[in-house]
Design an enzyme around this catalytic site. Structure first.
Site, PDB file in Angstrom:
ATOM      1  N   ASP A   1      -2.938  -1.765  -5.228  1.00  0.00           N
ATOM      2  CA  ASP A   1      -1.648  -2.748  -4.968  1.00  0.00           C
ATOM      3  C   ASP A   1      -1.770  -3.812  -4.237  1.00  0.00           C
ATOM      4  O   ASP A   1      -1.655  -4.656  -4.801  1.00  0.00           O
ATOM      5  CB  ASP A   1      -0.295  -2.699  -5.166  1.00  0.00           C
ATOM      6  CG  ASP A   1       0.100  -1.433  -4.211  1.00  0.00           C
ATOM      7  OD1 ASP A   1      -1.258  -1.534  -2.829  1.00  0.00           O
ATOM      8  OD2 ASP A   1       1.551  -1.352  -3.462  1.00  0.00           O
ATOM      9  N   SER A   2      -3.365  -3.026  -3.435  1.00  0.00           N
ATOM     10  CA  SER A   2      -3.469  -4.673  -2.736  1.00  0.00           C
ATOM     11  C   SER A   2      -4.450  -5.638  -3.487  1.00  0.00           C
ATOM     12  O   SER A   2      -4.768  -6.196  -2.965  1.00  0.00           O
ATOM     13  CB  SER A   2      -5.021  -3.583  -2.254  1.00  0.00           C
ATOM     14  OG  SER A   2      -5.722  -2.872  -2.955  1.00  0.00           O
TER      15      SER A   2
ATOM     16  N   ASP B   1      -1.435   2.836  -8.323  1.00  0.00           N
ATOM     17  CA  ASP B   1      -0.817   2.767  -7.641  1.00  0.00           C
ATOM     18  C   ASP B   1       0.438   1.986  -8.334  1.00  0.00           C
ATOM     19  O   ASP B   1       0.392   0.951  -8.738  1.00  0.00           O
ATOM     20  CB  ASP B   1      -0.857   1.632  -6.574  1.00  0.00           C
ATOM     21  CG  ASP B   1      -1.107   1.803  -5.173  1.00  0.00           C
ATOM     22  OD1 ASP B   1      -0.892   2.901  -4.032  1.00  0.00           O
ATOM     23  OD2 ASP B   1      -2.423   0.637  -4.471  1.00  0.00           O
TER      24      ASP B   1
ATOM     25  N   LYS C   1       0.017   7.100  -7.402  1.00  0.00           N
ATOM     26  CA  LYS C   1      -0.152   7.546  -6.594  1.00  0.00           C
ATOM     27  C   LYS C   1       0.945   6.341  -5.621  1.00  0.00           C
ATOM     28  O   LYS C   1       1.576   5.728  -6.415  1.00  0.00           O
ATOM     29  CB  LYS C   1      -1.598   6.632  -5.250  1.00  0.00           C
ATOM     30  CG  LYS C   1      -1.227   6.531  -3.604  1.00  0.00           C
ATOM     31  CD  LYS C   1      -2.866   5.995  -3.014  1.00  0.00           C
ATOM     32  CE  LYS C   1      -2.815   5.081  -2.873  1.00  0.00           C
ATOM     33  NZ  LYS C   1      -2.092   4.014  -2.327  1.00  0.00           N
TER      34      LYS C   1
ATOM     35  N   GLU D   1       3.747   5.663  -2.527  1.00  0.00           N
ATOM     36  CA  GLU D   1       3.984   5.949  -0.721  1.00  0.00           C
ATOM     37  C   GLU D   1       5.019   6.729  -0.701  1.00  0.00           C
ATOM     38  O   GLU D   1       6.468   6.347  -1.096  1.00  0.00           O
ATOM     39  CB  GLU D   1       3.894   4.310  -0.542  1.00  0.00           C
ATOM     40  CG  GLU D   1       2.069   3.531  -0.820  1.00  0.00           C
ATOM     41  CD  GLU D   1       2.424   2.095  -0.104  1.00  0.00           C
ATOM     42  OE1 GLU D   1       3.480   1.263   0.941  1.00  0.00           O
ATOM     43  OE2 GLU D   1       1.913   1.309  -0.531  1.00  0.00           O
TER      44      GLU D   1
ATOM     45  N   GLU E   1      -3.368   6.637   6.184  1.00  0.00           N
ATOM     46  CA  GLU E   1      -3.963   4.815   6.282  1.00  0.00           C
ATOM     47  C   GLU E   1      -3.267   4.534   7.833  1.00  0.00           C
ATOM     48  O   GLU E   1      -2.077   4.142   7.984  1.00  0.00           O
ATOM     49  CB  GLU E   1      -2.764   4.050   5.147  1.00  0.00           C
ATOM     50  CG  GLU E   1      -3.429   2.171   5.137  1.00  0.00           C
ATOM     51  CD  GLU E   1      -3.187   1.409   4.902  1.00  0.00           C
ATOM     52  OE1 GLU E   1      -3.125   1.994   3.471  1.00  0.00           O
ATOM     53  OE2 GLU E   1      -3.346  -0.031   4.605  1.00  0.00           O
TER      54      GLU E   1
HETATM   55  O1  KIV Z   1      -3.546  -0.686  -2.847  1.00  0.00           O
HETATM   56  C1  KIV Z   1      -4.454  -0.027  -1.864  1.00  0.00           C
HETATM   57  O2  KIV Z   1      -5.996  -0.211  -2.053  1.00  0.00           O
HETATM   58  C2  KIV Z   1      -4.540   0.714  -1.470  1.00  0.00           C
HETATM   59  C3  KIV Z   1      -5.227   1.565  -0.371  1.00  0.00           C
HETATM   60  C4  KIV Z   1      -5.415   1.168   0.966  1.00  0.00           C
HETATM   61  C5  KIV Z   1      -5.259   3.111   0.209  1.00  0.00           C
HETATM   62  O3  KIV Z   1      -3.402   1.309  -0.806  1.00  0.00           O
END
Ligand code: KIV
Length: 273
Positions: free
Chosen positions: A46-47, A85, A114, A116, A183
């Site tokens: 989600d970056s 994500d 993934k 959080e 992180e």
């Molecule tokens: O969204 C992302 O790029 C991440 C990484 C920073 C691990 O979750």
């Protein structure tokens, strides 16, 4: 067959395995280049909010955004494992919608998801795992917590906070996640959590001792136009390469140098008469 979650789960540097290489990608070309480079895991992160959509935080990413980009990455048919994500609010409301959202990412082409957070996400993690979807955890400076943290701040800076984070990591392991991203923590915390777990840790700003490392594609390649965070190593300055190449194209167009005869279709004789 792509690298599976159970295979990743078995990798641990303390058992002699090589560090795991993870990088983000958001589209087919990005995934294809990363796969050709031989990475183990592609994260559709989600970056994308920051590096693709120009937003200041990841809270702006929706399930629709994620599905769109997971589909594009999956189109590269990578040998790497594709983890997607789960965006903010896709696993916070109730267990049923968390499972449905995880399944939508798998149907778009992800091999796992993934999400959080530690103990507060236990029910969502358990339910997604019960639906046979492998889950990667993410602890420490979790970007979806930016408002709760009051900014992007290094986490676990006290013994108490480090202990709390280690307990969260053990809890996620007990629930059955196959790996955990750590992180934005002091490197000693990255080391201690890695030592405490049987499953692999994948670090970003968590020091050199985690079982793998992850970087954001645009950070690694110099595509953000910004000074990168401390933990980033830039392996190229592709932003400069792009600006220079597009600048040469603009020059050629403006000066009548593009296209030339070799770049135009042949004229049939009939049309020339
Ligand atoms: O969204 C992302 O790029 C991440 C990484 C920073 C691990 O979750």
């Amino acid at each position: 067959m792509s690298l599976s979650a159970p295979t990743i789960r078995s990798k641990k540097r303390s058992r002699g395995d090589q560090p795991i290489v993870m990088v983000t990608a958001y589209d087919e070309p990005g995934a294809r280049y990363c796969d050709a480079a031989g990475v183990d895991i592609i994260l559709v992160g989600d970056s994308m909010a920051n590096v693709v959509m120009g937003q200041r935080d990841t809270l702006q990413v929706s399930m629709e955004d994620m599905i769109h980009h997971v589909r594009a990455v999956a189109a590269a048919i990578p040998k790497a494992h594709v983890v997607a994500d789960m965006p903010w609010m896709s696993y916070h409301v109730d267990v049923a919608s968390s499972v449905r959202n995880a399944a939508a990412l798998v149907r778009a082409g992800a091999h796992s998801v993934k999400l959080e957070g530690g103990r507060v996400r236990r029910d969502a993690i358990r339910a997604i795992l019960d639906a046979e979807i492998p889950v990667m955890g993410h602890l420490g400076l979790t970007p979806q917590s930016v408002l709760a943290f009051g900014g992007f701040k290094v986490q676990a800076k006290t013994s108490e906070a480090a202990e709390w984070l280690t307990k969260d990591a053990l809890l996620l392991q007990d629930e059955g996640v196959y790996a955990i991203v750590i992180e934005g923590v002091p490197s000693v915390v990255g080391t201690r959590i890695t030592e405490a777990l049987e499953i692999p840790t994948i670090g970003i700003g968590a020091g050199p001792d985690t079982d793998g490392q992850v970087l954001v594609f645009h950070d690694l390649l110099g595509l953000t136009g910004r000074t990168p965070p401390k933990f980033v190593r830039q392996y190229a300055q592709l932003g400069d390469v792009i600006t220079e190449a597009v600048g040469r194209y603009a020059f050629d167009v403006r000066n009548g140098l593009f296209p030339d005869a070799s770049e135009a279709y042949e004229n049939p004789a009939e049309l020339l008469e």
